[in-house]
Scaffold this motif. Structure first.
Motif, PDB file in Angstrom:
ATOM      1  N   LEU A  10       0.880  -1.167   0.000  1.00  0.00           N
ATOM      2  CA  LEU A  10       0.000   0.000   0.000  1.00  0.00           C
ATOM      3  C   LEU A  10       0.920   1.220   0.000  1.00  0.00           C
ATOM      4  CD1 LEU A  10      -2.676  -1.218   2.569  1.00  0.00           C
ATOM      5  CD2 LEU A  10      -2.379  -1.797   0.149  1.00  0.00           C
ATOM      6  N   LYS A  11       0.821   2.017  -1.055  1.00  0.00           N
ATOM      7  CA  LYS A  11       1.829   3.036  -1.349  1.00  0.00           C
ATOM      8  C   LYS A  11       1.608   4.307  -0.507  1.00  0.00           C
ATOM      9  CE  LYS A  11       2.704   1.308  -6.024  1.00  0.00           C
ATOM     10  NZ  LYS A  11       2.905   1.678  -7.461  1.00  0.00           N
ATOM     11  N   PRO A  12       2.584   5.222  -0.515  1.00  0.00           N
ATOM     12  CA  PRO A  12       2.480   6.418   0.341  1.00  0.00           C
ATOM     13  C   PRO A  12       1.219   7.257   0.112  1.00  0.00           C
ATOM     14  CG  PRO A  12       4.742   6.165  -0.380  1.00  0.00           C
ATOM     15  CD  PRO A  12       3.929   5.118  -1.127  1.00  0.00           C
ATOM     16  N   VAL A  53      14.407  -3.610 -11.132  1.00  0.00           N
ATOM     17  CA  VAL A  53      14.003  -4.112 -12.453  1.00  0.00           C
ATOM     18  C   VAL A  53      13.582  -2.975 -13.380  1.00  0.00           C
ATOM     19  CG1 VAL A  53      11.607  -4.517 -11.737  1.00  0.00           C
ATOM     20  CG2 VAL A  53      12.575  -5.835 -13.627  1.00  0.00           C
ATOM     21  N   HIS A  54      13.166  -1.836 -12.805  1.00  0.00           N
ATOM     22  CA  HIS A  54      12.714  -0.692 -13.597  1.00  0.00           C
ATOM     23  C   HIS A  54      13.794   0.382 -13.761  1.00  0.00           C
ATOM     24  CE1 HIS A  54       8.726  -2.209 -13.871  1.00  0.00           C
ATOM     25  NE2 HIS A  54       8.393  -1.992 -12.621  1.00  0.00           N
ATOM     26  N   ALA A  55      15.042   0.067 -13.417  1.00  0.00           N
ATOM     27  CA  ALA A  55      16.088   1.095 -13.355  1.00  0.00           C
ATOM     28  C   ALA A  55      16.281   1.853 -14.673  1.00  0.00           C
ATOM     29  CB  ALA A  55      17.414   0.464 -12.920  1.00  0.00           C
ATOM     30  N   ASN A  86      -4.914 -10.677  -7.166  1.00  0.00           N
ATOM     31  CA  ASN A  86      -4.554  -9.357  -6.631  1.00  0.00           C
ATOM     32  C   ASN A  86      -4.413  -8.335  -7.744  1.00  0.00           C
ATOM     33  OD1 ASN A  86      -3.760  -7.397  -4.728  1.00  0.00           O
ATOM     34  ND2 ASN A  86      -1.613  -7.805  -5.198  1.00  0.00           N
ATOM     35  N   ARG A  87      -3.831  -8.725  -8.870  1.00  0.00           N
ATOM     36  CA  ARG A  87      -3.708  -7.786  -9.996  1.00  0.00           C
ATOM     37  C   ARG A  87      -5.099  -7.364 -10.480  1.00  0.00           C
ATOM     38  NH1 ARG A  87       1.431  -5.741 -11.292  1.00  0.00           N
ATOM     39  NH2 ARG A  87       0.508  -5.325 -13.321  1.00  0.00           N
ATOM     40  N   ASP A  88      -6.035  -8.298 -10.463  1.00  0.00           N
ATOM     41  CA  ASP A  88      -7.400  -7.960 -10.882  1.00  0.00           C
ATOM     42  C   ASP A  88      -8.056  -6.995  -9.891  1.00  0.00           C
ATOM     43  OD1 ASP A  88      -7.132  -9.619 -13.065  1.00  0.00           O
ATOM     44  OD2 ASP A  88      -8.270 -11.283 -12.188  1.00  0.00           O
ATOM     45  N   ALA A  92      -5.734  -1.699 -13.589  1.00  0.00           N
ATOM     46  CA  ALA A  92      -4.640  -1.289 -14.479  1.00  0.00           C
ATOM     47  C   ALA A  92      -3.722  -0.273 -13.804  1.00  0.00           C
ATOM     48  CB  ALA A  92      -5.211  -0.708 -15.761  1.00  0.00           C
ATOM     49  N   THR A  93      -2.452  -0.281 -14.239  1.00  0.00           N
ATOM     50  CA  THR A  93      -1.446   0.627 -13.680  1.00  0.00           C
ATOM     51  C   THR A  93      -1.918   2.075 -13.714  1.00  0.00           C
ATOM     52  OG1 THR A  93       0.254  -0.876 -14.534  1.00  0.00           O
ATOM     53  CG2 THR A  93       0.965   1.333 -13.869  1.00  0.00           C
ATOM     54  N   ASN A  94      -2.444   2.486 -14.856  1.00  0.00           N
ATOM     55  CA  ASN A  94      -2.958   3.857 -15.009  1.00  0.00           C
ATOM     56  C   ASN A  94      -4.432   3.883 -14.593  1.00  0.00           C
ATOM     57  OD1 ASN A  94      -3.791   6.355 -15.780  1.00  0.00           O
ATOM     58  ND2 ASN A  94      -2.845   6.281 -17.821  1.00  0.00           N
ATOM     59  N   ILE A 103      -9.115  -1.090  -7.047  1.00  0.00           N
ATOM     60  CA  ILE A 103      -8.449  -0.181  -6.101  1.00  0.00           C
ATOM     61  C   ILE A 103      -7.933   1.058  -6.827  1.00  0.00           C
ATOM     62  CG2 ILE A 103      -6.356   0.053  -4.684  1.00  0.00           C
ATOM     63  CD1 ILE A 103      -6.829  -2.952  -3.894  1.00  0.00           C
ATOM     64  N   ARG A 104      -7.265   0.833  -7.953  1.00  0.00           N
ATOM     65  CA  ARG A 104      -6.652   1.981  -8.621  1.00  0.00           C
ATOM     66  C   ARG A 104      -7.692   2.910  -9.231  1.00  0.00           C
ATOM     67  NH1 ARG A 104      -1.573  -1.486 -11.027  1.00  0.00           N
ATOM     68  NH2 ARG A 104      -0.024  -0.906  -9.456  1.00  0.00           N
ATOM     69  N   LYS A 105      -8.780   2.366  -9.756  1.00  0.00           N
ATOM     70  CA  LYS A 105      -9.827   3.245 -10.287  1.00  0.00           C
ATOM     71  C   LYS A 105     -10.440   4.071  -9.173  1.00  0.00           C
ATOM     72  CE  LYS A 105     -12.326   4.569 -13.792  1.00  0.00           C
ATOM     73  NZ  LYS A 105     -11.605   5.177 -14.935  1.00  0.00           N
ATOM     74  N   SER A 110      -2.859   9.116  -9.458  1.00  0.00           N
ATOM     75  CA  SER A 110      -2.191   9.278 -10.754  1.00  0.00           C
ATOM     76  C   SER A 110      -1.594   7.941 -11.162  1.00  0.00           C
ATOM     77  CB  SER A 110      -1.068  10.319 -10.644  1.00  0.00           C
ATOM     78  OG  SER A 110      -0.037   9.827  -9.797  1.00  0.00           O
ATOM     79  N   ILE A 111      -1.002   7.886 -12.361  1.00  0.00           N
ATOM     80  CA  ILE A 111      -0.349   6.643 -12.797  1.00  0.00           C
ATOM     81  C   ILE A 111       0.804   6.288 -11.861  1.00  0.00           C
ATOM     82  CG2 ILE A 111       1.194   7.795 -14.434  1.00  0.00           C
ATOM     83  CD1 ILE A 111       0.874   5.346 -16.285  1.00  0.00           C
ATOM     84  N   GLU A 112       1.455   7.287 -11.278  1.00  0.00           N
ATOM     85  CA  GLU A 112       2.546   7.006 -10.329  1.00  0.00           C
ATOM     86  C   GLU A 112       1.993   6.713  -8.933  1.00  0.00           C
ATOM     87  OE1 GLU A 112       6.567   9.173  -9.852  1.00  0.00           O
ATOM     88  OE2 GLU A 112       5.192  10.165  -8.455  1.00  0.00           O
ATOM     89  N   ALA A 113       1.187   7.623  -8.415  1.00  0.00           N
ATOM     90  CA  ALA A 113       0.621   7.462  -7.067  1.00  0.00           C
ATOM     91  C   ALA A 113      -0.656   6.652  -7.187  1.00  0.00           C
ATOM     92  CB  ALA A 113       0.361   8.826  -6.446  1.00  0.00           C
ATOM     93  N   ASN A 114      -0.457   5.349  -7.468  1.00  0.00           N
ATOM     94  CA  ASN A 114      -1.599   4.489  -7.803  1.00  0.00           C
ATOM     95  C   ASN A 114      -1.932   3.490  -6.696  1.00  0.00           C
ATOM     96  OD1 ASN A 114       0.565   2.810  -8.196  1.00  0.00           O
ATOM     97  ND2 ASN A 114       0.119   2.323 -10.329  1.00  0.00           N
ATOM     98  N   SER A 115      -1.613   3.890  -5.471  1.00  0.00           N
ATOM     99  CA  SER A 115      -2.152   3.307  -4.232  1.00  0.00           C
ATOM    100  C   SER A 115      -1.657   1.915  -3.865  1.00  0.00           C
ATOM    101  CB  SER A 115      -3.696   3.293  -4.238  1.00  0.00           C
ATOM    102  OG  SER A 115      -4.202   4.582  -4.451  1.00  0.00           O
TER     103      SER A 115
HETATM  104  P1  ADP Z   1       2.416  -2.189 -12.057  1.00  0.00           P
HETATM  105  O1  ADP Z   1       2.611  -1.553 -10.697  1.00  0.00           O
HETATM  106  O2  ADP Z   1       0.986  -2.118 -12.524  1.00  0.00           O
HETATM  107  O3  ADP Z   1       2.987  -3.590 -12.129  1.00  0.00           O
HETATM  108  P2  ADP Z   1       4.790  -1.304 -13.498  1.00  0.00           P
HETATM  109  O4  ADP Z   1       5.481  -2.482 -12.884  1.00  0.00           O
HETATM  110  O5  ADP Z   1       4.879  -1.145 -14.979  1.00  0.00           O
HETATM  111  O6  ADP Z   1       3.242  -1.296 -13.109  1.00  0.00           O
HETATM  112  O7  ADP Z   1       5.341   0.041 -12.849  1.00  0.00           O
HETATM  113  C1  ADP Z   1       5.671   0.100 -11.484  1.00  0.00           C
HETATM  114  C2  ADP Z   1       5.128   1.390 -10.925  1.00  0.00           C
HETATM  115  O8  ADP Z   1       5.778   2.483 -11.559  1.00  0.00           O
HETATM  116  C3  ADP Z   1       3.639   1.659 -11.188  1.00  0.00           C
HETATM  117  O9  ADP Z   1       2.773   0.996 -10.280  1.00  0.00           O
HETATM  118  C4  ADP Z   1       3.589   3.162 -11.036  1.00  0.00           C
HETATM  119  O10 ADP Z   1       3.615   3.551  -9.651  1.00  0.00           O
HETATM  120  C5  ADP Z   1       4.888   3.583 -11.699  1.00  0.00           C
HETATM  121  N1  ADP Z   1       4.722   3.865 -13.130  1.00  0.00           N
HETATM  122  C6  ADP Z   1       4.499   2.963 -14.116  1.00  0.00           C
HETATM  123  N2  ADP Z   1       4.402   3.571 -15.314  1.00  0.00           N
HETATM  124  C7  ADP Z   1       4.556   4.902 -15.086  1.00  0.00           C
HETATM  125  C8  ADP Z   1       4.553   6.070 -15.911  1.00  0.00           C
HETATM  126  N3  ADP Z   1       4.379   5.990 -17.240  1.00  0.00           N
HETATM  127  N4  ADP Z   1       4.734   7.262 -15.296  1.00  0.00           N
HETATM  128  C9  ADP Z   1       4.937   7.354 -13.972  1.00  0.00           C
HETATM  129  N5  ADP Z   1       4.959   6.303 -13.132  1.00  0.00           N
HETATM  130  C10 ADP Z   1       4.768   5.087 -13.682  1.00  0.00           C
END
Ligand code: ADP
Ligand code: MG
Length: 140
Positions: A10-12, A53-55, A86-88, A92-94, A103-105, A110-115
């Protein structure tokens, strides 16, 4: 389907708005059990390690700053097909693309602060659970 475990965070943005109980209720209503849980404030280095993994992704620096901007709740969820379930439940991420009732809807800012975070495969779930929890902290 097998009983699985998955790593949830559960994110900030969720802790800041006092939403952890409402989000946990979604998991439990959907049949997932919270078999481990703790509240942490990740350092920048810990966030970077978790999301290594996202570096190479353009959002990596902002994501690590966000994930270390306030408390998180890390948890292990257990149940039938827990990774996919859980993914369901998260959606979606956005949040703009997420299904109503997820949860995310319903909660994401935002796409970043997606809970919420949820592992995306059983293999990654095992790695992510081990990042935060020892075996004696997980009580099924
Ligand atoms: P998920 O969390 O749905 O598995 P990802 O693994 O692709 O998604 O991304 C990890 C996290 O990075 C996302 O949950 C979100 O907080 C952030 N993120 C993903 N894509 C973006 C983007 N285009 N812009 C900003 N933050 C993003
Ligand atoms: Mg992911």
């Amino acid at each position: 389907m097998a009983v699985e475990r998955t790593l949830s965070i559960l994110k900030p943005d969720a802790t800041r708005r006092n939403l952890t109980g409402q989000i946990n209720a979604r998991f439990e209503t959907a049949g997932l059990r919270i078999v481990a849980q703790k509240r942490l404030w990740l350092s920048r280095a810990q966030a970077e390690a978790f999301y290594a993994v996202h570096a190479q992704r353009p959002f990596y620096n902002d994501l690590c700053a966000f994930m270390s901007s306030g408390p998180v709740v890390v948890q292990v969820l257990e149940g039938e097909d827990a990774v996919t379930r859980n993914r369901d439940i998260m959606g979606a991420t956005n949040p703009a693309n997420a299904t109503p009732g997820t949860i995310r809807k319903d909660f994401a800012e935002s796409i970043e602060a997606n809970s919420a975070h949820g592992s995306d495969s059983a293999e990654n779930a095992a790695t992510e659970i081990a990042f935060f929890f020892s075996t004696i902290e997980i009580v099924g």
